[in-house]
Design a protein around this motif. Structure first.
Motif: not given
Lengths: 458, 474
Positions: A345-362
């Motif tokens: 779950l922590r990996e998921r959260e970290d991954w989402a935090r990083t990759w979301s930077l490419l998608v401004p609304p996210l």
């Protein structure tokens, strides 16, 4: 300069006199104020549920002490007692509700095996949960861009389609013409954003410092991003209709498709290790102990609590010390599975935090949740706090079980209180990456738009 | 006006759409998303089904090989039950991520379902998952709007509407031709998706099927009606609006309200009309009632039960009973608990269903809600079917407890704590068999949605006919 302001006034008047714009503004403000009011109420509800948890504990304790004679084994009464562990929510949660709608932030913990008690959830109708929440974050991140698109997609093309562009171009440079129009729209959008945010800040009682300031800054930057994108697209030579289609298409891609695609990728890259296993292991660990000798169960228990290894339990009679050691064995059996689960779950959260930077609304959405401590990370931190509390309770009560003390030997005032998860992450750390990404995205969007329209400058 | 004329318009509209790069790319994108989400849903459903089957048989094996023990210990040990995924769940996962699909069945308590994937999700997922249902409910209508908003308004803006009508084409035929042309373009992406879906059902249905073909057929009709209503609505607005831009802005407004605003408003409305207790209140109520009962439900009294049994068997002492009074007492406690559970969980489920009715009523303003309810229902992933399974599992739990307590009562004596049953008893308890509800049952729950959706189609066609008749030509 005076002429500039006259143009600005003219544009603002022109905007607000259009029926369509007026209807949209009123609607948006109405939904915004409603969402703000709702956010305020949620904060109140969270506060009163923390009180309710404490009351429920006192009620239950009173009932148990009244129904069992004071000489009863402490272990027997404590078997039933549920200790409250309410996590106070940040006031900023009124702005971004995140996961708190479905996850319980006020667990009640019994002294039994913990793993099975950690995943309780709110009694919310699943159909309702699936529909999503109408919090201010959804409105300002999800829907506001459409409002901006509606206002700005015909910034240039409407003049051109109306046949006035060539005329006004005779008198001023392009930039001078666009600036007041853009400013008029920015004022309107600013009002539509500021009013609900001010209402929610007043109702939920948060001041613009630290986390809240970052949250508001993110909303502003996200709004800026859409302005930049719209300006870039609208300054081209396309028709109003084509601009609208391009912008709405971009909105669909960034707000609906990209987040869905990212979470799909996230789930595939970080599969949850059979969550079933966790429960099965815990139950096996506990139930197997019925068939083992008591010494074997205690042996495992002493591994984790060497300080009690000199306290033995008799083999031939039931003791509460042994019973709770069996429960501990269940948690112990599930420990690896539980840790693996949390790691994923922590990996998921970290991954989402990083990759979301490419998608401004996210990026904006996730960071708002993070600042408001309503994200997955906050939920995991809460679970850790509950784990620590369970441990403290065990340390407090287990000596009584070894002494086979009666229930009236418990000093209720000295029972440890729940220590909520600390929100120590600095708002800068949480907010900066998304803020930087939004600024960068704004520059890129504007540059790309202007560049594509530049070669045929008119 | 001849049918030849219509055919001409249909063909022209169809080729116009195909020639326009923007529409072509939008259609390809939506079509690809549909295929990907169908494929992914199918793989995932198969995977989940396989995992559940494996876990189910492991759980059964654990149960059968738990060795010699007291039947009441076995009852505490309990067994897992898994909600089977119906064949069509790969199209619409419905409430499954929020309910979980497995439940532990044990003595004394009715557990909640576990394994809710929503629990493992980052906040990103709350925006919406990429499922076929999401694509069909949100993106296809958006595509329809983009294909249709200029159909009449655009002809008028370019001045070709007057010319067209001057050639003797009737207004009704013109509108019908436009609608059919757009339908043809849509068919290019929907037919392959439907074929893939059907093939997936035939090749390897991911789950046990309660009339999957009939369910799939009704599902297809539901979505076609939804799309047809959107085409009619878009044509009506296109005929009425002064410019293509106005038509587009209005239709996008409708789309946003239908897809994003109305569902959330429906949530608040149903919570306000039919509030549910908080998890804490609910748990406390159940605890309190389990401890001291209610006015009508009185907790069992062990001494009174022993007295009654001794009178029944004509003995003086509990030890002389030919049965074990503990077993009888455990069974009475179980039945007492069941009545408390039925009372509380029943009320909660009823509230959920009343909230669902509010949703179906809000569908009058937003057809998405009707389609969503029908889609989840037909896919077998709505709240009603979750309840259907949950109550089957609970019935099974009660039967299991009755068997354990019965064995303890009959095969041991009062005061005897050493009695142990063996694999014979474990094996003699049948595994849980669950029959998913029939299509009739599902549609019976959803009459309101069917009516509302039908109303939307009829209403939008009527409005479109009226607007087309009155449309200005310039």
């Amino acid at each position: 300069m005076k002429a500039w302001f006259r143009l600005l006034r003219l544009d603002t008047l022109r905007l607000t006199r259009s029926t369509g714009v007026a209807v949209a503004v009123v609607l948006f403000l109405a939904i915004g104020i409603y969402a703000a009011w709702r956010g305020g109420r949620n904060i109140e509800a969270a506060a009163s549920s923390a009180v309710a948890a404490e009351t429920a504990y006192q009620d239950q304790l009173e009932y148990l002490l009244a129904s069992y004679p004071p000489t009863t084994d402490a272990g027997e009464v404590l078997y039933y007692l549920a200790f409250p562990a309410p996590q106070p929510s940040l006031r900023l949660a009124a702005l971004a509700r995140g996961r708190t709608e479905v996850e319980s932030a006020s667990l009640r913990i019994r002294l039994l095996a913990l793993e099975g008690q950690l995943y309780e959830h709110e009694t919310v109708n699943p159909t309702l949960a699936a529909a999503g929440d109408l919090d201010l974050a959804f409105l300002l991140i999800g829907l506001l861009p459409l409002f901006i698109i509606a206002l700005t997609h015909d910034l240039v093309s409407s003049e051109r389609e109306g046949g006035t562009w060539n005329l006004v171009r005779l008198f001023a440079r392009r930039r001078r013409l666009l600036a007041p129009k853009l400013a008029a729209r920015a004022i309107l959008v600013g009002v539509v954003v500021a009013v609900p945010v001010a209402v929610v800040a007043a109702l939920a009682g948060f001041r613009l410092d630290g986390r809240a300031a970052w949250a508001v800054a993110l909303v502003a930057l996200h709004t800026l991003f859409w302005f930049a994108l719209c300006l870039g697209v609208a300054s081209g030579r396309r028709s109003s209709t084509a601009n609208a289609m391009i912008l709405v298409g971009t909105w669909v891609a960034l707000t609906l498709l990209a987040p869905a695609a990212l979470s799909l990728a996230n789930a595939i890259l970080h599969p949850v290790p059979e969550a079933l296993e966790l429960t099965v292991r815990q139950r096996q660990g506990y139930h197997e102990a019925w068939d083992l000798s008591k010494a074997e169960t205690m042996e495992v228990f002493y591994e984790d609590y060497p300080e009690w290894s000199d306290r033995t339990v008799p083999e031939d009679v039931f003791t509460w010390a042994w019973y709770y050691a069996m429960n501990h064995r269940g948690d112990q059996a599930a420990r690896d599975a539980s840790r693996a689960y949390r790691d994923v779950l922590r990996e998921r959260e970290d991954w989402a935090r990083t990759w979301s930077l490419l998608v401004p609304p996210l990026a904006a959405q996730l960071t708002l949740d993070r600042l408001a401590a309503t994200d997955l990370g906050a939920q995991l931190a809460y679970q850790d706090a509950v784990r620590r509390h369970h441990e403290r309770l065990k340390n407090h009560f287990y000596p009584l079980f070894f002494d086979t003390a009666p229930i009236d030997a418990v000093e209720w005032d000295r029972v440890p209180d729940f220590e909520p998860a600390a929100r120590e992450e600095s708002p800068v750390r949480a907010g900066f990456p998304a803020a930087a990404a939004l600024v960068l995205a704004s520059i890129l969007a504007l540059a790309a738009g202007l560049r594509s329209s530049a070669p045929r400058a008119d | 006006m001849t049918s030849h004329g219509i055919r001409h318009i249909v063909r022209k509209e169809f080729t116009d759409v195909l020639r326009d790069g923007r529409f072509r790319w939008c259609s390809v994108l939506v079509g690809a998303l549909l295929l990907v989400s169908l494929g992914h849903g199918w793989v995932q459903a198969r995977e989940a089904q396989r995992e559940h089957a494996a876990a189910q048989s492991t759980a059964r094996e654990h149960w059968e090989t738990q060795g010699e023990k007291n039947p009441h210990s076995a009852a505490h040990y309990g067994i897992y039950a898994f909600k089977p995924r119906l064949a069509l769940s790969f199209v619409d996962e419905g409430v499954d991520p929020y309910t979980g699909t497995s439940v532990w069945l044990e003595a004394h308590r009715q557990n909640d379902f576990l394994l809710r994937p929503a629990q493992d999700a980052t906040a990103a997922q709350r925006v919406g998952a990429l499922t076929a249902a999401q694509v069909l409910q949100h993106l296809v209508p958006l595509l329809i709007i983009l294909l249709t908003f200029g159909a009449l308004a655009g002809e008028r803006e370019r001045g070709t509407l007057r010319q067209l009508l001057a050639t003797g084409v009737g207004r009704r035929d013109l509108a019908l031709g436009k609608a059919l042309g757009i339908a043809g373009a849509l068919a290019l992406l929907l037919v392959p998706a439907a074929a893939v879906g059907a093939a997936a059902l035939v090749v390897g249905s991911p789950g046990p099927a309660a009339s999957p073909v009939a369910r799939a057929a009704v599902l297809a009709v539901v979505y076609l009606v939804y799309f047809a209503a959107f085409v009619a609505l878009s044509l009506a607005v296109s005929a009425w609006a002064r410019s293509t831009r106005t038509a587009l802005v209005i239709l996008l407004g409708v789309w946003v309200v239908n897809g994003l605003v109305a569902p959330r408003v429906a949530v608040d409305l149903s919570k306000w009309l039919h509030p549910t207790p908080s998890a804490l209140e609910f748990a406390r109520t159940v605890e309190r009632e389990m401890a001291s009962g209610t006015e009508d439900i009185i907790p069992p009294d062990r001494d009174a039960l022993a007295e009654r049994l001794m009178a029944q068997y004509g003995v003086e002492r509990v030890e002389d009973l030919p049965i074990n009074d503990v077993g009888a007492y455990l069974q009475e406690s179980e039945e007492f608990g069941n009545r408390i559970f039925d009372r509380n969980y029943g009320a909660l489920w009823d509230t959920f269903e009343r909230q669902g009715v509010v949703h179906e009523l809000v569908a009058v303003a937003a057809p998405l809600l009707a389609v969503r309810a029908l889609s989840m229902g037909l896919a077998g992933t709505d709240v009603e079917q979750h309840r259907h399974f949950a109550s089957a599992a609970e019935t099974y739990r009660r039967d299991l407890m009755r068997r354990m307590n019965g064995d303890l009562t009959e095969n041991s004596r009062s005061g005897d704590f050493s009695y142990q049953a063996g694999s014979e008893l474990w094996e003699s308890t049948p595994p849980l068999r669950y029959d998913a509800p029939t299509l009739g049952w599902v549609l019976g729950n959803r009459i309101l949605s069917l009516v509302v959706l039908g109303g939307w189609l009829a209403g939008t066609i009527l409005i479109a006919a009226r607007r087309v008749r009155r449309a200005e030509v310039a």
